[in-house]
Design an enzyme around this catalytic site. Structure first.
Site, short mmCIF file in Angstrom:
data_model
loop_
_atom_site.label_atom_id
_atom_site.label_comp_id
_atom_site.label_asym_id
_atom_site.label_seq_id
_atom_site.Cartn_x
_atom_site.Cartn_y
_atom_site.Cartn_z
N LYS A 104 -6.36 -5.46 -0.90
CA LYS A 104 -7.01 -6.61 -0.29
C LYS A 104 -8.04 -6.10 0.72
O LYS A 104 -7.73 -5.92 1.89
CB LYS A 104 -5.96 -7.49 0.38
CG LYS A 104 -4.98 -8.06 -0.64
CD LYS A 104 -3.90 -8.92 -0.05
CE LYS A 104 -3.07 -9.52 -1.19
NZ LYS A 104 -1.95 -10.32 -0.73
N LYS A 191 -8.89 -12.76 4.43
CA LYS A 191 -7.61 -13.21 4.99
C LYS A 191 -7.05 -12.16 5.95
O LYS A 191 -6.54 -12.47 7.04
CB LYS A 191 -6.63 -13.47 3.83
CG LYS A 191 -5.30 -13.97 4.18
CD LYS A 191 -4.15 -13.01 4.30
CE LYS A 191 -4.11 -11.70 3.65
NZ LYS A 191 -2.91 -10.90 3.92
N ASP A 249 -1.83 -17.18 1.27
CA ASP A 249 -1.60 -15.82 1.78
C ASP A 249 -1.70 -15.79 3.31
O ASP A 249 -0.98 -15.03 3.97
CB ASP A 249 -2.63 -14.87 1.16
CG ASP A 249 -2.14 -13.43 1.14
OD1 ASP A 249 -0.97 -13.19 1.54
OD2 ASP A 249 -2.91 -12.55 0.73
N ARG A 258 0.48 -5.44 9.63
CA ARG A 258 -0.29 -4.57 10.54
C ARG A 258 -1.42 -5.31 11.21
O ARG A 258 -1.69 -5.11 12.39
CB ARG A 258 -0.86 -3.39 9.74
CG ARG A 258 0.22 -2.58 9.04
CD ARG A 258 -0.40 -1.61 8.06
NE ARG A 258 0.63 -1.03 7.20
CZ ARG A 258 0.38 -0.12 6.28
NH1 ARG A 258 -0.84 0.32 6.09
NH2 ARG A 258 1.37 0.36 5.55
N1 LIG Z 1 2.61 -4.69 0.97
C1 LIG Z 1 2.33 -5.90 0.54
O1 LIG Z 1 3.12 -6.84 0.71
C2 LIG Z 1 1.08 -6.17 -0.21
C3 LIG Z 1 1.00 -7.32 -0.94
C4 LIG Z 1 -0.12 -7.55 -1.67
C5 LIG Z 1 -1.18 -6.67 -1.64
N2 LIG Z 1 -1.11 -5.58 -0.89
C6 LIG Z 1 -2.25 -4.69 -0.86
O2 LIG Z 1 -1.92 -3.56 -1.62
C7 LIG Z 1 -2.51 -2.42 -1.07
C8 LIG Z 1 -1.42 -1.38 -0.84
O3 LIG Z 1 -0.52 -1.90 0.12
P1 LIG Z 1 0.90 -1.28 0.34
O4 LIG Z 1 1.62 -2.19 1.26
O5 LIG Z 1 1.51 -0.91 -0.96
O6 LIG Z 1 0.52 0.02 1.17
P2 LIG Z 1 1.32 1.39 1.34
O7 LIG Z 1 0.81 1.99 2.59
O8 LIG Z 1 2.78 1.20 1.18
O9 LIG Z 1 0.79 2.25 0.09
C9 LIG Z 1 -0.54 2.66 0.04
C10 LIG Z 1 -0.82 3.36 -1.27
O10 LIG Z 1 -2.19 3.75 -1.27
C11 LIG Z 1 -2.29 5.17 -1.38
N3 LIG Z 1 -3.41 5.62 -0.54
C12 LIG Z 1 -3.62 5.35 0.77
N4 LIG Z 1 -4.77 5.93 1.19
C13 LIG Z 1 -5.29 6.57 0.13
C14 LIG Z 1 -6.47 7.35 -0.09
N5 LIG Z 1 -7.34 7.58 0.89
N6 LIG Z 1 -6.67 7.85 -1.33
C15 LIG Z 1 -5.80 7.61 -2.34
N7 LIG Z 1 -4.67 6.88 -2.19
C16 LIG Z 1 -4.43 6.36 -0.99
C17 LIG Z 1 -0.96 5.72 -0.91
O11 LIG Z 1 -0.71 6.97 -1.46
C18 LIG Z 1 -0.01 4.63 -1.44
O12 LIG Z 1 0.24 4.85 -2.81
C19 LIG Z 1 -3.20 -2.87 0.22
O13 LIG Z 1 -4.57 -3.04 -0.02
C20 LIG Z 1 -2.57 -4.20 0.53
O14 LIG Z 1 -3.43 -5.08 1.20
C21 LIG Z 1 0.01 -5.28 -0.19
#
Ligand SMILES: NC(=O)c1ccc[n+]([C@@H]2O[C@H](COP(=O)([O-])OP(=O)(O)OC[C@H]3O[C@@H](n4cnc5c(N)ncnc54)[C@H](O)[C@@H]3O)[C@@H](O)[C@H]2O)c1
Length: 342
Positions: A104, A191, A249, A258
């Site tokens: 996102k 958002k 959302d 965060r």
């Molecule tokens: N956690 C949630 O509830 C949720 C829900 C919907 C969408 N999202 C979106 O999904 C995405 C991931 O969120 P998350 O909560 O899983 O985060 P997280 O921190 O748990 O995981 C992040 C992932 O991205 C990878 N990553 C981070 N920086 C990187 C880089 N520079 N190069 C390559 N890989 C990299 C990490 O290795 C990991 O696999 C975000 O954009 C978030 O907004 C999260």
């Protein structure tokens, strides 16, 4: 179907639950940042970020990326900063698969800001009809516990979205589809930015020991209206902002996460530098809304230069930008927003 998930963070890993319940074959590839998590999953331990054991998945370590590319669906499950980094490594080998993005955020390349789909299509035009974005309220821990969830799958090609939906939809994981992928992606990136401002109020409540629900209502309404105008200015549909990707959302996430933590500290009276330092000390990772606040404002300027938008329609975004990047404090901007509307 055979589904590869690229990124073993919270959301990528949570998605293995509905995918496994639907009988898909799942490969989970981790980046260099995910190695400790992969080891834990392999040992049958709980995933440290979502607190559940994952179903049967084939684990792939960072050097095994190629093995993940032979799949019907590839889920790009890394956060915004990793999206193009990983996509550029796979872009010439994925044209036969459906590609799904979950991040996102907005992408900035050479002083230009793009939504994630636009950045991907720029690198591989074939992905225009193969790309699906997942947006809407979906907190990873809840998905992992099979809590009722309903999200949006958007794609330029509705057939692609429907095919992807078949792999994911379960009794507890509902999906609606739309072709407004730009609107859905922009909405969910914004958002994250606007939820910082709504959380200012939580910090204020603590600081002044009083309930400020009325004020929260004002900022949430301004937020959703500005997101809707922004989306329309950028070529998406307003309804997308008022649906699950935006309103839904915003409700699901403004209390926590965060971005919410950052907003709360700012509301308590921290300067941006103090707040970021505090969050670093607490071990909180990248705050996507902070980086995207600057990108959203830059995108607004881009649209304005093309005659598609007017900065005057975005008093809240301007106020957020001034607090995040121009040294203003929340008290410098809040009363005017609440009482005069900006
Ligand atoms: N956690 C949630 O509830 C949720 C829900 C919907 C969408 N999202 C979106 O999904 C995405 C991931 O969120 P998350 O909560 O899983 O985060 P997280 O921190 O748990 O995981 C992040 C992932 O991205 C990878 N990553 C981070 N920086 C990187 C880089 N520079 N190069 C390559 N890989 C990299 C990490 O290795 C990991 O696999 C975000 O954009 C978030 O907004 C999260």
């Amino acid at each position: 179907m055979k589904v590869s998930i690229l990124g073993a963070g919270a959301m990528g890993s949570a998605l293995t639950i509905p995918l496994a319940d639907n009988g898909n074959e799942i490969l989970l590839w981790g980046t260099e940042y995910d190695v400790d998590i992969l080891k834990k999953i392999e040992k049958g331990e709980e995933h440290p970020r979502i607190g559940v054991k994952l179903p049967e998945v084939q684990i792939l370590y960072p050097k095994e990326l190629k093995k993940a590319l032979d799949a019907d669906i590839i889920v790009l499950a890394v956060s915004t900063e990793g999206v193009m980094n990983v996509f550029n490594r796979i872009k010439n080998e994925v044209s036969d698969s459906i590609l799904i993005t979950i991040a996102k955020g907005l992408i900035e390349e050479e002083d230009h800001v793009y939504t994630i789909p636009e950045a991907i299509w720029k690198e591989n035009v074939k992905m225009r009809h193969k790309l699906v974005a997942i947006t809407g309220p979906s907190i990873a821990k809840e998905v992992a516990r099979r809590a009722p969830t309903r999200v949006v799958f958007s794609s330029k090609n509705l057939k692609t979205a429907k095919k992807a939906m078949k792999a994911f939809k379960t009794k507890y994981y509902g999906i609606e589809i739309t072709d407004d992928i730009i609107g859905a992606e922009l909405t969910s990136a914004l958002k994250n930015v606007y939820s910082i401002a709504i959380s200012w109020i939580r910090g204020y409540e603590e600081r002044f020991e009083m309930d400020l629900s009325n004020a929260k209502g004002v900022l949430a309404t301004m937020a959703i209206n500005e997101i809707a105008i922004f989306v329309e200015d950028a070529g998406g549909r307003k309804e997308t902002a008022y649906g699950l990707s935006g309103f839904g959302d915003l409700i699901a996430t403004f209390r926590g996460g965060r971005n919410g933590m950052l907003g709360e500290l700012l509301g308590k009276g921290y300067t941006i530098d103090e707040a970021l330092k505090e969050l670093e000390m607490r071990g909180v990772g990248v705050i996507e809304g902070y980086v995207n606040g600057r990108r959203a404002y830059a995108l607004l300027k881009q649209l304005e230069m093309r005659g598609k938008a007017s900065e005057d329609d975005f008093p809240l975004l301007k106020a957020i930008y001034s607090v995040l990047y121009e040294g203003k404090k929340v008290e410098d901007v809040l009363m005017n927003l609440l009482i005069e509307g900006g």
